[in-house]
Write a protein that holds these residues in place. Structure first.
Motif, PDB file in Angstrom:
ATOM      1  N   GLU A  40      42.887  36.026  50.978  1.00 58.54           N
ATOM      2  CA  GLU A  40      41.435  36.159  51.032  1.00 58.54           C
ATOM      3  C   GLU A  40      40.971  37.485  50.409  1.00 58.54           C
ATOM      4  O   GLU A  40      41.647  38.508  50.473  1.00 58.54           O
ATOM      5  CB  GLU A  40      40.937  36.057  52.480  1.00 58.54           C
ATOM      6  CG  GLU A  40      41.467  37.121  53.415  1.00 58.54           C
ATOM      7  CD  GLU A  40      42.815  36.798  54.008  1.00 58.54           C
ATOM      8  OE1 GLU A  40      43.275  37.588  54.856  1.00 58.54           O
ATOM      9  OE2 GLU A  40      43.431  35.785  53.622  1.00 58.54           O
ATOM     10  N   ASN A  41      39.814  37.398  49.766  1.00 53.96           N
ATOM     11  CA  ASN A  41      39.136  38.563  49.171  1.00 53.96           C
ATOM     12  C   ASN A  41      39.891  39.188  47.992  1.00 53.96           C
ATOM     13  O   ASN A  41      39.606  40.330  47.623  1.00 53.96           O
ATOM     14  CB  ASN A  41      38.872  39.641  50.229  1.00 53.96           C
ATOM     15  CG  ASN A  41      38.061  39.118  51.397  1.00 53.96           C
ATOM     16  OD1 ASN A  41      37.034  38.463  51.200  1.00 53.96           O
ATOM     17  ND2 ASN A  41      38.525  39.384  52.610  1.00 53.96           N
ATOM     18  N   LYS A  42      40.817  38.457  47.390  1.00 50.48           N
ATOM     19  CA  LYS A  42      41.559  38.979  46.246  1.00 50.48           C
ATOM     20  C   LYS A  42      41.001  38.396  44.942  1.00 50.48           C
ATOM     21  O   LYS A  42      40.412  37.321  44.928  1.00 50.48           O
ATOM     22  CB  LYS A  42      43.050  38.667  46.369  1.00 50.48           C
ATOM     23  CG  LYS A  42      43.701  39.286  47.592  1.00 50.48           C
ATOM     24  CD  LYS A  42      43.598  40.807  47.565  1.00 50.48           C
ATOM     25  CE  LYS A  42      44.250  41.456  48.776  1.00 50.48           C
ATOM     26  NZ  LYS A  42      43.388  41.490  49.953  1.00 50.48           N
ATOM     27  N   SER A  43      41.221  39.136  43.840  1.00 45.71           N
ATOM     28  CA  SER A  43      40.715  38.731  42.530  1.00 45.71           C
ATOM     29  C   SER A  43      41.861  38.646  41.535  1.00 45.71           C
ATOM     30  O   SER A  43      42.836  39.401  41.619  1.00 45.71           O
ATOM     31  CB  SER A  43      39.681  39.744  42.021  1.00 45.71           C
ATOM     32  OG  SER A  43      38.546  39.793  42.863  1.00 45.71           O
ATOM     33  N   ASN A  46      44.809  42.611  44.365  1.00 45.11           N
ATOM     34  CA  ASN A  46      44.061  42.228  43.188  1.00 45.11           C
ATOM     35  C   ASN A  46      44.946  42.297  41.948  1.00 45.11           C
ATOM     36  O   ASN A  46      45.691  43.258  41.758  1.00 45.11           O
ATOM     37  CB  ASN A  46      42.848  43.144  42.996  1.00 45.11           C
ATOM     38  CG  ASN A  46      41.801  42.959  44.072  1.00 45.11           C
ATOM     39  OD1 ASN A  46      41.687  41.879  44.659  1.00 45.11           O
ATOM     40  ND2 ASN A  46      41.027  43.991  44.341  1.00 45.11           N
ATOM     41  N   CYS A 101      34.930  30.861  47.314  1.00 44.84           N
ATOM     42  CA  CYS A 101      35.759  31.173  46.152  1.00 44.84           C
ATOM     43  C   CYS A 101      34.955  30.992  44.874  1.00 44.84           C
ATOM     44  O   CYS A 101      34.034  30.174  44.812  1.00 44.84           O
ATOM     45  CB  CYS A 101      36.986  30.270  46.119  1.00 44.84           C
ATOM     46  SG  CYS A 101      38.216  30.664  47.382  1.00 44.84           S
ATOM     47  N   ASN A 125      36.893  33.575  49.651  1.00 48.35           N
ATOM     48  CA  ASN A 125      36.302  34.618  48.818  1.00 48.35           C
ATOM     49  C   ASN A 125      37.258  35.129  47.737  1.00 48.35           C
ATOM     50  O   ASN A 125      37.252  36.306  47.381  1.00 48.35           O
ATOM     51  CB  ASN A 125      35.812  35.783  49.683  1.00 48.35           C
ATOM     52  CG  ASN A 125      34.789  36.642  48.971  1.00 48.35           C
ATOM     53  OD1 ASN A 125      34.005  36.154  48.155  1.00 48.35           O
ATOM     54  ND2 ASN A 125      34.800  37.921  49.256  1.00 48.35           N
ATOM     55  N   LYS A 171      38.400  35.308  43.815  1.00 48.34           N
ATOM     56  CA  LYS A 171      37.724  35.244  42.524  1.00 48.34           C
ATOM     57  C   LYS A 171      38.768  35.155  41.413  1.00 48.34           C
ATOM     58  O   LYS A 171      39.666  35.991  41.317  1.00 48.34           O
ATOM     59  CB  LYS A 171      36.820  36.458  42.318  1.00 48.34           C
ATOM     60  CG  LYS A 171      35.634  36.486  43.280  1.00 48.34           C
ATOM     61  CD  LYS A 171      34.773  37.717  43.095  1.00 48.34           C
ATOM     62  CE  LYS A 171      33.489  37.633  43.917  1.00 48.34           C
ATOM     63  NZ  LYS A 171      33.745  37.437  45.354  1.00 48.34           N
TER      64      LYS A 171
END
Length: 208
Positions: free
Chosen positions: A174-177, A193, A140, A157, A159
């Motif tokens: 996971e993998n989201k911003s 996102n 992260c 991960n 952000k």
């Protein structure tokens, strides 16, 4: 460096009380505090040194440590910039109950609270609050002056942009911003996102 781990706080209210107890558990000596006004409540019997914009902070503090004890992202940002301008001694405050990977990196004037878990290869910027009971999973990235409220889970991960606020008990998949400056409401589940500023809430997340 500091003398006997002596530290001055900037701010003295609710969030500062949490900071103070972590400092005490780690053996720091709290010399006193700076704030706009002298606090009517002084549960920890701290000395008031005045408002930082009206006194000679560098002369008072010297080589001892400083820490921003305010929850507001904007005020905390201004304080860290002020510390930098005077070359004051900043540090990372990690509550002794926090579990932090040796491969994680954490910036100055950041607070990692009680029972926080920060996993492998995570990167946390300056002036961040990772509050009580949060989980920050592997890889992260939290930019500068983020506030992650109690009980939040950041899956792998994730952000988070500068000065965002993530409400209590939120989950970011996971993998989201999340874009800088966004406000994620308490209990929100971020399944996509968040790329626009503003207030976001709900399960799944939507803009207010």
């Amino acid at each position: 460096m500091s003398e006997a781990k002596e530290v001055f706080l900037f701010g003295y209210s609710g969030h500062a009380y949490v900071i103070i107890e972590s400092l005490k558990d780690l053996g720091y000596e709290i010399v006193g505090y700076f704030d706009k006004h002298k606090s009517d409540d002084n549960p920890y019997n701290l000395e008031f040194f005045g408002f930082e914009k009206e006194v000679d902070v560098k002369q008072i503090v010297g080589d001892r440590l400083v820490f921003p004890a305010v929850g507001d992202n904007s005020i905390r940002k201004n304080l860290v910039h002020f510390f930098n301008s005077l070359n004051l001694n900043q540090f990372v405050l990690k509550d002794p109950s926090a579990n932090i990977s040796k491969t994680a990196s954490i910036g100055v004037s950041t607070y990692v609270g009680k029972a926080v878990l920060i996993n492998a290869q995570s990167k946390i910027g300056d002036g961040v609050i990772v509050n009580t009971g949060c989980i920050v999973e592997h890889e992260c990235e939290l930019a500068n002056f983020v506030h992650v409220a109690p009980g939040t889970v950041l899956c792998g991960n994730v952000k988070i942009g500068n000065e965002s606020f993530i409400g209590a008990n939120s989950v970011i998949r996971e993998n989201k911003s999340v874009v800088g400056g966004a406000l994620i409401g308490a209990g929100t589940v971020v399944t996509k996102n968040v790329m626009e500023n503003g207030i976001w809430f709900g399960n799944p997340v939507r803009k207010k």
